[in-house]
Design a protein around this motif. Structure first.
Motif, PDB file in Angstrom:
ATOM      1  N   LEU A  74     -85.636 -14.830  77.312  1.00  0.00           N
ATOM      2  CA  LEU A  74     -84.910 -13.724  76.689  1.00  0.00           C
ATOM      3  C   LEU A  74     -84.116 -14.170  75.677  1.00  0.00           C
ATOM      4  O   LEU A  74     -83.770 -15.167  75.741  1.00  0.00           O
ATOM      5  CB  LEU A  74     -84.120 -12.995  77.720  1.00  0.00           C
ATOM      6  CG  LEU A  74     -84.662 -12.492  79.073  1.00  0.00           C
ATOM      7  CD1 LEU A  74     -83.682 -11.911  79.838  1.00  0.00           C
ATOM      8  CD2 LEU A  74     -85.569 -11.451  78.421  1.00  0.00           C
ATOM      9  N   THR A  75     -83.980 -13.413  74.727  1.00  0.00           N
ATOM     10  CA  THR A  75     -83.322 -14.061  73.455  1.00  0.00           C
ATOM     11  C   THR A  75     -81.716 -13.514  73.916  1.00  0.00           C
ATOM     12  O   THR A  75     -81.448 -12.925  74.773  1.00  0.00           O
ATOM     13  CB  THR A  75     -83.687 -13.048  72.227  1.00  0.00           C
ATOM     14  OG1 THR A  75     -83.025 -11.510  72.458  1.00  0.00           O
ATOM     15  CG2 THR A  75     -85.162 -13.000  71.755  1.00  0.00           C
ATOM     16  N   ASN A  91     -88.133  -4.365  75.866  1.00  0.00           N
ATOM     17  CA  ASN A  91     -88.418  -5.693  75.852  1.00  0.00           C
ATOM     18  C   ASN A  91     -88.245  -6.528  77.050  1.00  0.00           C
ATOM     19  O   ASN A  91     -88.833  -7.319  77.621  1.00  0.00           O
ATOM     20  CB  ASN A  91     -87.705  -6.479  74.440  1.00  0.00           C
ATOM     21  CG  ASN A  91     -88.747  -6.254  73.251  1.00  0.00           C
ATOM     22  OD1 ASN A  91     -90.141  -5.713  73.414  1.00  0.00           O
ATOM     23  ND2 ASN A  91     -87.925  -6.464  72.017  1.00  0.00           N
ATOM     24  N   ILE A  92     -86.885  -6.375  77.510  1.00  0.00           N
ATOM     25  CA  ILE A  92     -86.386  -7.009  78.611  1.00  0.00           C
ATOM     26  C   ILE A  92     -87.226  -6.401  79.825  1.00  0.00           C
ATOM     27  O   ILE A  92     -87.639  -7.403  80.618  1.00  0.00           O
ATOM     28  CB  ILE A  92     -84.899  -6.372  78.921  1.00  0.00           C
ATOM     29  CG1 ILE A  92     -84.006  -7.156  77.968  1.00  0.00           C
ATOM     30  CG2 ILE A  92     -84.299  -6.774  80.304  1.00  0.00           C
ATOM     31  CD1 ILE A  92     -82.490  -6.633  77.680  1.00  0.00           C
ATOM     32  N   ARG A 144     -79.558 -11.902  72.327  1.00  0.00           N
ATOM     33  CA  ARG A 144     -79.204 -10.459  72.381  1.00  0.00           C
ATOM     34  C   ARG A 144     -79.503  -9.687  73.426  1.00  0.00           C
ATOM     35  O   ARG A 144     -78.900  -9.016  73.859  1.00  0.00           O
ATOM     36  CB  ARG A 144     -79.920  -9.810  70.984  1.00  0.00           C
ATOM     37  CG  ARG A 144     -79.495  -8.323  70.829  1.00  0.00           C
ATOM     38  CD  ARG A 144     -78.098  -8.036  70.726  1.00  0.00           C
ATOM     39  NE  ARG A 144     -77.636  -7.975  69.317  1.00  0.00           N
ATOM     40  CZ  ARG A 144     -76.367  -7.916  68.976  1.00  0.00           C
ATOM     41  NH1 ARG A 144     -75.454  -7.784  69.901  1.00  0.00           N
ATOM     42  NH2 ARG A 144     -75.950  -8.135  67.750  1.00  0.00           N
ATOM     43  N   GLU A 145     -80.913 -10.103  74.067  1.00  0.00           N
ATOM     44  CA  GLU A 145     -81.397  -9.334  75.266  1.00  0.00           C
ATOM     45  C   GLU A 145     -80.452  -9.727  76.152  1.00  0.00           C
ATOM     46  O   GLU A 145     -80.426  -8.725  77.198  1.00  0.00           O
ATOM     47  CB  GLU A 145     -82.738  -9.709  75.384  1.00  0.00           C
ATOM     48  CG  GLU A 145     -83.880  -9.184  74.354  1.00  0.00           C
ATOM     49  CD  GLU A 145     -85.073  -9.775  74.412  1.00  0.00           C
ATOM     50  OE1 GLU A 145     -86.186  -9.191  73.777  1.00  0.00           O
ATOM     51  OE2 GLU A 145     -85.381 -10.748  74.934  1.00  0.00           O
ATOM     52  N   ARG A 146     -80.013 -11.001  76.450  1.00  0.00           N
ATOM     53  CA  ARG A 146     -79.040 -11.272  77.450  1.00  0.00           C
ATOM     54  C   ARG A 146     -77.773 -10.217  77.501  1.00  0.00           C
ATOM     55  O   ARG A 146     -77.192 -10.045  78.370  1.00  0.00           O
ATOM     56  CB  ARG A 146     -79.029 -12.732  77.436  1.00  0.00           C
ATOM     57  CG  ARG A 146     -79.910 -13.532  77.995  1.00  0.00           C
ATOM     58  CD  ARG A 146     -79.749 -15.158  77.723  1.00  0.00           C
ATOM     59  NE  ARG A 146     -80.636 -16.066  78.182  1.00  0.00           N
ATOM     60  CZ  ARG A 146     -80.670 -16.593  79.266  1.00  0.00           C
ATOM     61  NH1 ARG A 146     -79.717 -16.529  80.204  1.00  0.00           N
ATOM     62  NH2 ARG A 146     -81.661 -17.555  79.794  1.00  0.00           N
ATOM     63  N   HIS A 148     -84.486  -3.141  72.914  1.00  0.00           N
ATOM     64  CA  HIS A 148     -84.190  -4.271  73.370  1.00  0.00           C
ATOM     65  C   HIS A 148     -84.472  -4.160  74.930  1.00  0.00           C
ATOM     66  O   HIS A 148     -84.938  -5.016  75.759  1.00  0.00           O
ATOM     67  CB  HIS A 148     -82.805  -4.724  73.237  1.00  0.00           C
ATOM     68  CG  HIS A 148     -82.433  -5.535  72.008  1.00  0.00           C
ATOM     69  ND1 HIS A 148     -83.160  -6.333  71.499  1.00  0.00           N
ATOM     70  CD2 HIS A 148     -81.377  -5.197  71.025  1.00  0.00           C
ATOM     71  CE1 HIS A 148     -82.531  -6.729  70.085  1.00  0.00           C
ATOM     72  NE2 HIS A 148     -81.624  -5.797  69.991  1.00  0.00           N
TER      73      HIS A 148
END
Length: 219
Positions: A159-160, A196-197, A162-164, A193
């Motif tokens: 995960l990026t 994507n997550i 930002r996603e975290r 986001h």
């Protein structure tokens, strides 16, 4: 015991629930116990934080839903209490029980999780346990915690950062709109986001994404 009196050595307990009648009922039951003194109560996030600072309880008994909306503000309250008052124990007392909420509550800093159909004796035992530095889970929530602890350690797609960040705010119970306001991004970007997550974690719902991420130590 008179509500203004605090017995020496008793557990200073505060109640947080948005339903005044429920607070009054729980207070009435607890005040029959010599080992517990109810020193404060609140019905909202902001009021609860102010009351914790004012009355310095040993234990805060928190409902997860403090508004009529979709957010679980009790989770955010538990997080704030853990950060601001590390000596205060949070105990969840709620009608909601599922894997996601139990994991999120523990991650937020709750030392116990019981549902509202628990009897008075068990509630008192739970308050005593968390006030002494222990934990208190009813059989159903304890089973959820056990499943989480013993779960597999498979590696997810990365995960990026930002996603975290979005995941952490999801775990705090924030809506897409609130997440966007917090991170200064649009609501549509938040949804992007989250999609994507969900894809990366191999789940179908945002609640499942929070649960899996918590189990894997991603948040």
């Amino acid at each position: 015991m008179n509500s203004t009196e605090v017995s020496a050595g008793s557990i200073r307990t505060m109640l947080v629930d948005d339903h005044a009648l429920l607070r009054a009922g729980i207070r009435s039951l607890l005040e029959r116990e010599d080992t517990i003194s109810v020193v404060g109560e609140a019905g909202s996030f902001d009021h609860a934080l102010a009351e914790v600072a004012r009355c310095r309880p040993d234990v805060v008994v928190v409902d997860l839903k403090l508004t009529a909306g979709t957010e679980y503000e009790g989770l955010r309250l538990i997080t704030e209490i853990a950060q601001r008052h590390s000596d205060v124990a949070s105990l969840v007392l709620t009608t909601f029980l599922d894997d996601d909420l139990v994991v999120r509550a523990v991650k937020a800093g709750a030392r116990g999780y019981v549902v509202k159909d628990v009897d008075t004796t068990e509630l008192v035992r739970a308050i005593q346990a968390v006030s002494g530095g222990g934990s208190a889970f009813d059989p159903r929530s304890a089973a959820i915690v056990l499943r989480t602890v013993s779960g597999g350690g498979e590696s997810p797609e990365a995960l990026t950062e930002r996603e975290r960040e979005v995941l952490r705010l999801l775990a705090d119970g924030l809506s897409n709109k609130r997440i966007g306001e917090t991170l200064f991004i649009s609501e549509s970007t938040v949804k992007f986001h989250i999609r994507n997550i969900i894809r990366k974690l191999g789940v179908t719902k945002r609640t499942d994404a929070v649960y899996i991420a918590s189990k894997r130590g991603l948040i």
